[in-house]
Scaffold this motif. Structure first.
Motif, PDB file in Angstrom:
ATOM      1  N   HIS A 152       7.284  -7.040   4.904  1.00  0.00           N
ATOM      2  CA  HIS A 152       7.014  -8.471   4.966  1.00  0.00           C
ATOM      3  C   HIS A 152       5.591  -8.776   5.426  1.00  0.00           C
ATOM      4  O   HIS A 152       5.154  -9.925   5.327  1.00  0.00           O
ATOM      5  CB  HIS A 152       7.998  -9.147   5.919  1.00  0.00           C
ATOM      6  N   GLN A 153       4.884  -7.807   5.949  1.00  0.00           N
ATOM      7  CA  GLN A 153       3.541  -8.033   6.455  1.00  0.00           C
ATOM      8  C   GLN A 153       2.535  -8.043   5.295  1.00  0.00           C
ATOM      9  O   GLN A 153       2.533  -7.149   4.463  1.00  0.00           O
ATOM     10  CB  GLN A 153       3.157  -6.936   7.462  1.00  0.00           C
ATOM     11  N   LYS A 154       1.683  -9.081   5.268  1.00  0.00           N
ATOM     12  CA  LYS A 154       0.654  -9.210   4.223  1.00  0.00           C
ATOM     13  C   LYS A 154       1.305  -9.144   2.834  1.00  0.00           C
ATOM     14  O   LYS A 154       0.894  -8.400   1.951  1.00  0.00           O
ATOM     15  CB  LYS A 154      -0.420  -8.143   4.393  1.00  0.00           C
ATOM     16  N   TYR A 155       2.316  -9.969   2.670  1.00  0.00           N
ATOM     17  CA  TYR A 155       3.159  -9.895   1.482  1.00  0.00           C
ATOM     18  C   TYR A 155       2.394 -10.188   0.193  1.00  0.00           C
ATOM     19  O   TYR A 155       2.682  -9.593  -0.857  1.00  0.00           O
ATOM     20  CB  TYR A 155       4.338 -10.858   1.621  1.00  0.00           C
ATOM     21  N   GLU A 156       1.435 -11.104   0.242  1.00  0.00           N
ATOM     22  CA  GLU A 156       0.702 -11.435  -0.982  1.00  0.00           C
ATOM     23  C   GLU A 156      -0.028 -10.211  -1.528  1.00  0.00           C
ATOM     24  O   GLU A 156      -0.115 -10.027  -2.738  1.00  0.00           O
ATOM     25  CB  GLU A 156      -0.283 -12.577  -0.720  1.00  0.00           C
ATOM     26  N   LEU A 157      -0.563  -9.384  -0.648  1.00  0.00           N
ATOM     27  CA  LEU A 157      -1.203  -8.148  -1.101  1.00  0.00           C
ATOM     28  C   LEU A 157      -0.164  -7.119  -1.526  1.00  0.00           C
ATOM     29  O   LEU A 157      -0.333  -6.428  -2.534  1.00  0.00           O
ATOM     30  CB  LEU A 157      -2.094  -7.567  -0.004  1.00  0.00           C
ATOM     31  N   ARG A 158       0.913  -7.008  -0.763  1.00  0.00           N
ATOM     32  CA  ARG A 158       1.946  -6.019  -1.106  1.00  0.00           C
ATOM     33  C   ARG A 158       2.599  -6.341  -2.447  1.00  0.00           C
ATOM     34  O   ARG A 158       3.103  -5.435  -3.129  1.00  0.00           O
ATOM     35  CB  ARG A 158       3.009  -5.974  -0.007  1.00  0.00           C
ATOM     36  N   SER A 159       2.611  -7.606  -2.826  1.00  0.00           N
ATOM     37  CA  SER A 159       3.204  -7.964  -4.110  1.00  0.00           C
ATOM     38  C   SER A 159       2.280  -7.619  -5.272  1.00  0.00           C
ATOM     39  O   SER A 159       2.655  -7.796  -6.436  1.00  0.00           O
ATOM     40  CB  SER A 159       3.542  -9.463  -4.146  1.00  0.00           C
ATOM     41  N   ARG A 160       1.090  -7.143  -4.953  1.00  0.00           N
ATOM     42  CA  ARG A 160       0.140  -6.626  -5.938  1.00  0.00           C
ATOM     43  C   ARG A 160      -0.113  -5.162  -5.577  1.00  0.00           C
ATOM     44  O   ARG A 160      -1.110  -4.820  -4.937  1.00  0.00           O
ATOM     45  CB  ARG A 160      -1.160  -7.426  -5.901  1.00  0.00           C
ATOM     46  N   PRO A 161       0.804  -4.278  -5.954  1.00  0.00           N
ATOM     47  CA  PRO A 161       0.771  -2.896  -5.461  1.00  0.00           C
ATOM     48  C   PRO A 161      -0.537  -2.162  -5.676  1.00  0.00           C
ATOM     49  O   PRO A 161      -0.934  -1.328  -4.848  1.00  0.00           O
ATOM     50  CB  PRO A 161       1.916  -2.218  -6.226  1.00  0.00           C
ATOM     51  N   THR A 162      -1.243  -2.455  -6.756  1.00  0.00           N
ATOM     52  CA  THR A 162      -2.489  -1.732  -7.019  1.00  0.00           C
ATOM     53  C   THR A 162      -3.474  -1.919  -5.878  1.00  0.00           C
ATOM     54  O   THR A 162      -4.123  -0.962  -5.428  1.00  0.00           O
ATOM     55  CB  THR A 162      -3.123  -2.202  -8.336  1.00  0.00           C
TER      56      THR A 162
END
Length: 221
Positions: free
Chosen positions: A155-165
């Motif tokens: 759940h941390q820094k989700y916007e980046l984690r949702s862009r795995p690259t």
């Protein structure tokens, strides 16, 4: 990994320093619905040093996402009071979520969790002023923070984690500092569409990152 220059009106963003925050740093905690959005919104603000999402406002010990008990999803914001005031953060709080409607679940309620007496009184005063100015009664609770429980890494820094690259690449580089990195907080905010092109370009121009990752960040942001 350290930038060579800072965004306008913001000191250099140190990434390889110890994780202890500077003594002057202050902390605020807010519940604004799902915590992914507020994490990104506050992270994009110049003067915010760190963000972290978690659970607070309840009585159950050791909450988790699937066993939240009576806690609420919140974002904890560490900020430089020389650049941002608590009132500035409250302005971001009020203008970026639905404060006048009751949430369908306690998990998503609107709440200010004060870290000290000053925050508590300021938040109560601003809530009353908002009601008087708008003629609408805020559903926002103002309470004293008793404990904060960090949410799971996913759940941390989700916007980046949702862009795995880019998310996976940055996490591999930063390691344990990923969640508490000022730069990662900014990038997470930019990934959600906050900040302007000048801020994004200034930050990216100062990052010493592998060329493919930097190119992907430029494409994504």
């Amino acid at each position: 990994m350290e930038p060579t220059e800072s965004a306008p009106d913001e000191p250099a963003l140190l990434e390889d320093a110890p994780l202890d925050l500077p003594e002057a740093t202050e902390t605020a905690t807010f519940g604004m619905g799902c915590f992914w959005g507020p994490d990104a919104r506050f992270g994009a603000l110049c003067g915010v040093d760190r963000t972290r999402v978690g659970y607070a406002g309840g009585t159950e010990p050791d909450p988790t996402y699937f066993a939240l008990g009576d806690h609420t999803e919140v974002v904890r914001v560490a900020y430089d009071p020389e650049l941002l005031s608590y009132e500035d953060l409250l302005e971001t709080f009020w203008t970026n979520h639905d404060w006048h409607s009751s949430a369908p679940k306690r998990q998503y309620r609107s709440v200010v969790l004060a870290h000290d007496d000053d925050q508590y009184e300021i938040a109560r005063r601003e809530r009353a002023a908002l009601a008087e100015r708008t003629g609408r009664s805020p559903a926002t609770a103002v309470e004293r923070l008793s404990a904060f429980y960090s949410a799971e890494p996913s759940h941390q820094k989700y916007e980046l984690r949702s862009r795995p690259t880019v998310g996976d690449g940055l996490e591999a580089l930063y390691g344990d500092a990923f969640v508490d990195s000022t730069i990662v907080a900014r990038l997470n905010g930019f990934a959600a569409g906050h900040g302007d092109r000048s801020q994004r370009e200034t930050l990216l121009a100062g990052l010493d990152l592998p060329a493919p990752l930097l190119a992907e960040l430029r494409r994504t942001l």
